[in-house]
Scaffold this motif. Structure first.
Motif, PDB file in Angstrom:
ATOM      1  N   LYS A 249      16.019 -20.812 -24.753  1.00  0.00           N
ATOM      2  CA  LYS A 249      14.833 -20.236 -25.393  1.00  0.00           C
ATOM      3  C   LYS A 249      13.656 -20.176 -24.415  1.00  0.00           C
ATOM      4  CE  LYS A 249      11.781 -21.218 -29.376  1.00  0.00           C
ATOM      5  NZ  LYS A 249      11.556 -22.161 -30.500  1.00  0.00           N
ATOM      6  N   TYR A 250      13.626 -21.132 -23.493  1.00  0.00           N
ATOM      7  CA  TYR A 250      12.498 -21.268 -22.560  1.00  0.00           C
ATOM      8  C   TYR A 250      12.931 -20.995 -21.119  1.00  0.00           C
ATOM      9  CZ  TYR A 250      10.802 -23.978 -26.579  1.00  0.00           C
ATOM     10  OH  TYR A 250      10.452 -24.399 -27.838  1.00  0.00           O
ATOM     11  N   ARG A 251      12.081 -20.266 -20.400  1.00  0.00           N
ATOM     12  CA  ARG A 251      12.343 -20.041 -18.982  1.00  0.00           C
ATOM     13  C   ARG A 251      11.760 -21.150 -18.116  1.00  0.00           C
ATOM     14  NH1 ARG A 251       9.898 -14.162 -18.319  1.00  0.00           N
ATOM     15  NH2 ARG A 251       8.449 -15.132 -19.795  1.00  0.00           N
ATOM     16  N   GLY A 252      10.795 -21.882 -18.680  1.00  0.00           N
ATOM     17  CA  GLY A 252      10.171 -22.949 -17.911  1.00  0.00           C
ATOM     18  C   GLY A 252       9.050 -23.610 -18.683  1.00  0.00           C
ATOM     19  N   THR A 253       8.271 -24.408 -17.980  1.00  0.00           N
ATOM     20  CA  THR A 253       7.198 -25.201 -18.591  1.00  0.00           C
ATOM     21  C   THR A 253       6.172 -24.351 -19.328  1.00  0.00           C
ATOM     22  OG1 THR A 253       7.449 -26.924 -16.903  1.00  0.00           O
ATOM     23  CG2 THR A 253       5.342 -26.848 -18.066  1.00  0.00           C
ATOM     24  N   VAL A 254       5.786 -23.229 -18.718  1.00  0.00           N
ATOM     25  CA  VAL A 254       4.757 -22.371 -19.328  1.00  0.00           C
ATOM     26  C   VAL A 254       5.231 -21.823 -20.670  1.00  0.00           C
ATOM     27  CG1 VAL A 254       3.387 -20.262 -19.056  1.00  0.00           C
ATOM     28  CG2 VAL A 254       3.747 -21.765 -17.088  1.00  0.00           C
ATOM     29  N   ASP A 255       6.499 -21.447 -20.746  1.00  0.00           N
ATOM     30  CA  ASP A 255       7.052 -20.949 -22.013  1.00  0.00           C
ATOM     31  C   ASP A 255       6.978 -22.012 -23.106  1.00  0.00           C
ATOM     32  OD1 ASP A 255       7.591 -18.473 -21.060  1.00  0.00           O
ATOM     33  OD2 ASP A 255       9.778 -18.652 -21.069  1.00  0.00           O
ATOM     34  N   VAL A 256       7.281 -23.255 -22.747  1.00  0.00           N
ATOM     35  CA  VAL A 256       7.216 -24.354 -23.719  1.00  0.00           C
ATOM     36  C   VAL A 256       5.776 -24.554 -24.186  1.00  0.00           C
ATOM     37  CG1 VAL A 256       7.641 -26.813 -24.141  1.00  0.00           C
ATOM     38  CG2 VAL A 256       9.200 -25.516 -22.686  1.00  0.00           C
ATOM     39  N   LEU A 257       4.850 -24.561 -23.254  1.00  0.00           N
ATOM     40  CA  LEU A 257       3.423 -24.713 -23.588  1.00  0.00           C
ATOM     41  C   LEU A 257       2.982 -23.660 -24.602  1.00  0.00           C
ATOM     42  CD1 LEU A 257       1.794 -25.462 -20.122  1.00  0.00           C
ATOM     43  CD2 LEU A 257       1.396 -26.786 -22.184  1.00  0.00           C
ATOM     44  N   ARG A 258       3.305 -22.412 -24.313  1.00  0.00           N
ATOM     45  CA  ARG A 258       2.893 -21.305 -25.195  1.00  0.00           C
ATOM     46  C   ARG A 258       3.529 -21.430 -26.575  1.00  0.00           C
ATOM     47  NH1 ARG A 258       3.813 -16.519 -20.720  1.00  0.00           N
ATOM     48  NH2 ARG A 258       1.792 -16.679 -19.662  1.00  0.00           N
ATOM     49  N   ASP A 259       4.824 -21.737 -26.603  1.00  0.00           N
ATOM     50  CA  ASP A 259       5.555 -21.788 -27.860  1.00  0.00           C
ATOM     51  C   ASP A 259       5.065 -22.933 -28.752  1.00  0.00           C
ATOM     52  OD1 ASP A 259       7.871 -20.918 -29.546  1.00  0.00           O
ATOM     53  OD2 ASP A 259       8.525 -22.962 -29.139  1.00  0.00           O
ATOM     54  N   VAL A 260       4.933 -24.108 -28.179  1.00  0.00           N
ATOM     55  CA  VAL A 260       4.496 -25.279 -28.960  1.00  0.00           C
ATOM     56  C   VAL A 260       3.077 -25.073 -29.480  1.00  0.00           C
ATOM     57  CG1 VAL A 260       3.964 -27.755 -28.872  1.00  0.00           C
ATOM     58  CG2 VAL A 260       6.036 -26.888 -27.770  1.00  0.00           C
ATOM     59  N   PHE A 261       2.195 -24.581 -28.618  1.00  0.00           N
ATOM     60  CA  PHE A 261       0.800 -24.390 -29.026  1.00  0.00           C
ATOM     61  C   PHE A 261       0.675 -23.304 -30.092  1.00  0.00           C
ATOM     62  CE2 PHE A 261      -3.525 -22.691 -28.596  1.00  0.00           C
ATOM     63  CZ  PHE A 261      -4.244 -23.869 -28.784  1.00  0.00           C
ATOM     64  N   ALA A 262       1.441 -22.223 -29.948  1.00  0.00           N
ATOM     65  CA  ALA A 262       1.379 -21.123 -30.922  1.00  0.00           C
ATOM     66  C   ALA A 262       1.870 -21.556 -32.297  1.00  0.00           C
ATOM     67  CB  ALA A 262       2.200 -19.941 -30.410  1.00  0.00           C
ATOM     68  N   LYS A 263       2.900 -22.381 -32.344  1.00  0.00           N
ATOM     69  CA  LYS A 263       3.505 -22.772 -33.616  1.00  0.00           C
ATOM     70  C   LYS A 263       2.869 -24.003 -34.251  1.00  0.00           C
ATOM     71  CE  LYS A 263       8.083 -20.821 -32.652  1.00  0.00           C
ATOM     72  NZ  LYS A 263       9.505 -21.134 -32.362  1.00  0.00           N
ATOM     73  N   GLN A 264       2.432 -24.964 -33.435  1.00  0.00           N
ATOM     74  CA  GLN A 264       1.971 -26.247 -33.976  1.00  0.00           C
ATOM     75  C   GLN A 264       0.597 -26.684 -33.498  1.00  0.00           C
ATOM     76  OE1 GLN A 264       5.276 -29.151 -33.359  1.00  0.00           O
ATOM     77  NE2 GLN A 264       6.446 -27.336 -32.826  1.00  0.00           N
ATOM     78  N   GLY A 265       0.036 -25.949 -32.532  1.00  0.00           N
ATOM     79  CA  GLY A 265      -1.259 -26.350 -31.996  1.00  0.00           C
ATOM     80  C   GLY A 265      -1.154 -27.618 -31.154  1.00  0.00           C
ATOM     81  N   ILE A 266      -2.286 -28.283 -30.942  1.00  0.00           N
ATOM     82  CA  ILE A 266      -2.333 -29.483 -30.113  1.00  0.00           C
ATOM     83  C   ILE A 266      -1.424 -30.577 -30.658  1.00  0.00           C
ATOM     84  CG2 ILE A 266      -3.808 -31.378 -29.312  1.00  0.00           C
ATOM     85  CD1 ILE A 266      -4.257 -28.784 -27.811  1.00  0.00           C
ATOM     86  N   LYS A 267      -1.355 -30.691 -31.983  1.00  0.00           N
ATOM     87  CA  LYS A 267      -0.549 -31.775 -32.577  1.00  0.00           C
ATOM     88  C   LYS A 267       0.929 -31.653 -32.212  1.00  0.00           C
ATOM     89  CE  LYS A 267       0.397 -29.664 -37.107  1.00  0.00           C
ATOM     90  NZ  LYS A 267       0.247 -29.811 -38.571  1.00  0.00           N
ATOM     91  N   GLY A 268       1.365 -30.445 -31.865  1.00  0.00           N
ATOM     92  CA  GLY A 268       2.755 -30.256 -31.466  1.00  0.00           C
ATOM     93  C   GLY A 268       3.116 -31.020 -30.205  1.00  0.00           C
ATOM     94  N   PHE A 269       2.109 -31.279 -29.361  1.00  0.00           N
ATOM     95  CA  PHE A 269       2.352 -32.019 -28.123  1.00  0.00           C
ATOM     96  C   PHE A 269       2.366 -33.529 -28.349  1.00  0.00           C
ATOM     97  CE2 PHE A 269       0.550 -27.938 -26.738  1.00  0.00           C
ATOM     98  CZ  PHE A 269       1.529 -27.540 -25.839  1.00  0.00           C
ATOM     99  N   TYR A 270       2.178 -33.944 -29.597  1.00  0.00           N
ATOM    100  CA  TYR A 270       2.185 -35.375 -29.913  1.00  0.00           C
ATOM    101  C   TYR A 270       3.244 -35.726 -30.959  1.00  0.00           C
ATOM    102  CZ  TYR A 270      -1.906 -35.982 -27.040  1.00  0.00           C
ATOM    103  OH  TYR A 270      -2.760 -36.025 -25.959  1.00  0.00           O
ATOM    104  N   ARG A 271       4.219 -34.837 -31.140  1.00  0.00           N
ATOM    105  CA  ARG A 271       5.339 -35.154 -32.041  1.00  0.00           C
ATOM    106  C   ARG A 271       6.133 -36.324 -31.467  1.00  0.00           C
ATOM    107  NH1 ARG A 271       8.939 -30.197 -34.052  1.00  0.00           N
ATOM    108  NH2 ARG A 271       9.799 -31.899 -35.300  1.00  0.00           N
ATOM    109  N   GLY A 272       6.428 -37.306 -32.309  1.00  0.00           N
ATOM    110  CA  GLY A 272       7.174 -38.470 -31.846  1.00  0.00           C
ATOM    111  C   GLY A 272       6.327 -39.516 -31.165  1.00  0.00           C
ATOM    112  N   PHE A 273       5.000 -39.365 -31.261  1.00  0.00           N
ATOM    113  CA  PHE A 273       4.107 -40.291 -30.559  1.00  0.00           C
ATOM    114  C   PHE A 273       4.163 -41.703 -31.158  1.00  0.00           C
ATOM    115  CE2 PHE A 273      -0.169 -42.132 -29.746  1.00  0.00           C
ATOM    116  CZ  PHE A 273      -0.115 -42.140 -28.359  1.00  0.00           C
ATOM    117  N   VAL A 274       4.317 -41.780 -32.490  1.00  0.00           N
ATOM    118  CA  VAL A 274       4.306 -43.095 -33.160  1.00  0.00           C
ATOM    119  C   VAL A 274       5.428 -44.000 -32.659  1.00  0.00           C
ATOM    120  CG1 VAL A 274       4.532 -44.314 -35.360  1.00  0.00           C
ATOM    121  CG2 VAL A 274       3.044 -42.306 -35.192  1.00  0.00           C
TER     122      VAL A 274
END
Length: 299
Positions: A249-274
């Motif tokens: 699904k992803y070609r690299g880091t930038v693709d992941v950044l765009r996808d996570v931010f578009a779908k979940q916003g900043i909180k998407g980068f903290y999934r599993g933080f607990v």
């Protein structure tokens, strides 16, 4: 007649071997204590949206479908791999500390210099950690009765056969190097700052006098600063390393950044933080305590 004494070499092979042994013991302690938390973290990070409602949901489903042993899926890889990784982290960090110590003539290193020691250790370790974590994550995220991989060796072979080295075994290398360099710089600098604070507070105290429970405490606090500092990078790495090998699904880091931010916003980068932050104190406390106590025994 005066005789000039030859300066001792910077590289003391016997000390390097001891650092490697101490780091290996620390890494084994880290896996035994932290693997269940890590399994939960990886599943929360990498599962498709809606699979789990949170860390507790992962725990419930793991217990119901796979039992307690499900928390230790893929443990052989980290037990060997993390032992190797932590031995590299600690041995390179200790080598860099000796390097600075020689250059400074025995003066205490600054916080920035401690950071540099840890960052160098992290960068060196990243090349070992990337493939080990890739295999571990593939095994941790296997669910159901149908398994794509029958253990770490089979996983390595299949990833290599389908995607080769750069796009397969070393998938996620770039974010791993960033995570390890920045993260371990913060990690070791925090730990050494806490040790030095303790030594200044009690002037008669030496490093070997600090009790194991305090080493655990300092290691746990260092683990907190590590993960608070670099957690979003770890999410990116996990997304890349659990992506489809055949139809990515992803070609690299930038693709992941765009996808996570578009779908979940900043909180998407903290999934599993607990589960990660819950793991930080016991796992890293055990790591540093095991390393320090081992070094006291063998030095």
């Amino acid at each position: 007649m005066t005789v000039e004494l030859e300066e001792p070499p910077l590289v003391d092979n016997s000390q390097v071997y001891k650092d490697l042994i101490g780091g290996t013991i620390g890494g084994i302690a880290q896996v035994i204590v932290g693997q269940p938390f890590d399994t939960v973290k990886v599943r929360v990070q990498s599962a498709p949206e809606g699979t789990y409602s949170g860390a507790l949901d992962v725990i419930k489903k793991l217990m119901a479908n796979e039992g307690p042993k499900g928390f230790y899926k893929g443990t052989l890889t980290p037990l060997v791999g993390v032992g190797a990784c932590v031995s590299v982290q600690f041995s390179v960090n200790e080598y860099m500390k000796r390097y600075y110590d020689e250059k400074l003539g025995g003066k205490t290193l600054s916080l920035g210099q401690f950071f540099n020691c840890g960052a160098t250790a992290g960068f060196a370790n990243g090349f070992l950690a990337a493939p080990i974590e890739h295999i571990r994550i593939r095994l941790q995220t296997q669910t159901g009765s149908t398994k794509a991989f029958n253990g770490p060796v089979d996983c390595f072979k299949k990833i290599y056969q389908s995607n080769g080295i750069a796009q397969g075994i070393y998938k996620g290398l770039a974010p791993t190097l960033v995570r390890e360099s920045v993260g371990l710089g913060i990690y070791f600098a925090t730990y050494e700052a806490l040790i030095n604070r303790e030594l200044k507070q009690f002037s008669s105290l030496t490093r070997s006098d600090i009790p194991a429970w305090k080493l655990c405490l300092f290691g746990g606090l260092s683990g907190y600063t590590l993960w608070i500092g670099i957690y979003p990078v770890d999410v990116i790495k996990s997304k890349l390393q659990t992506d489809s090998l055949t139809s990515p699904k992803y070609r690299g880091t930038v693709d992941v950044l765009r996808d996570v931010f578009a779908k979940q916003g900043i909180k998407g980068f903290y999934r599993g933080f607990v589960p990660t932050i819950l793991r930080a104190a016991p796992a890293n406390g055990a790591t540093f305590a095991a390393f320090e106590v081992t070094m006291r025994l063998i030095n």
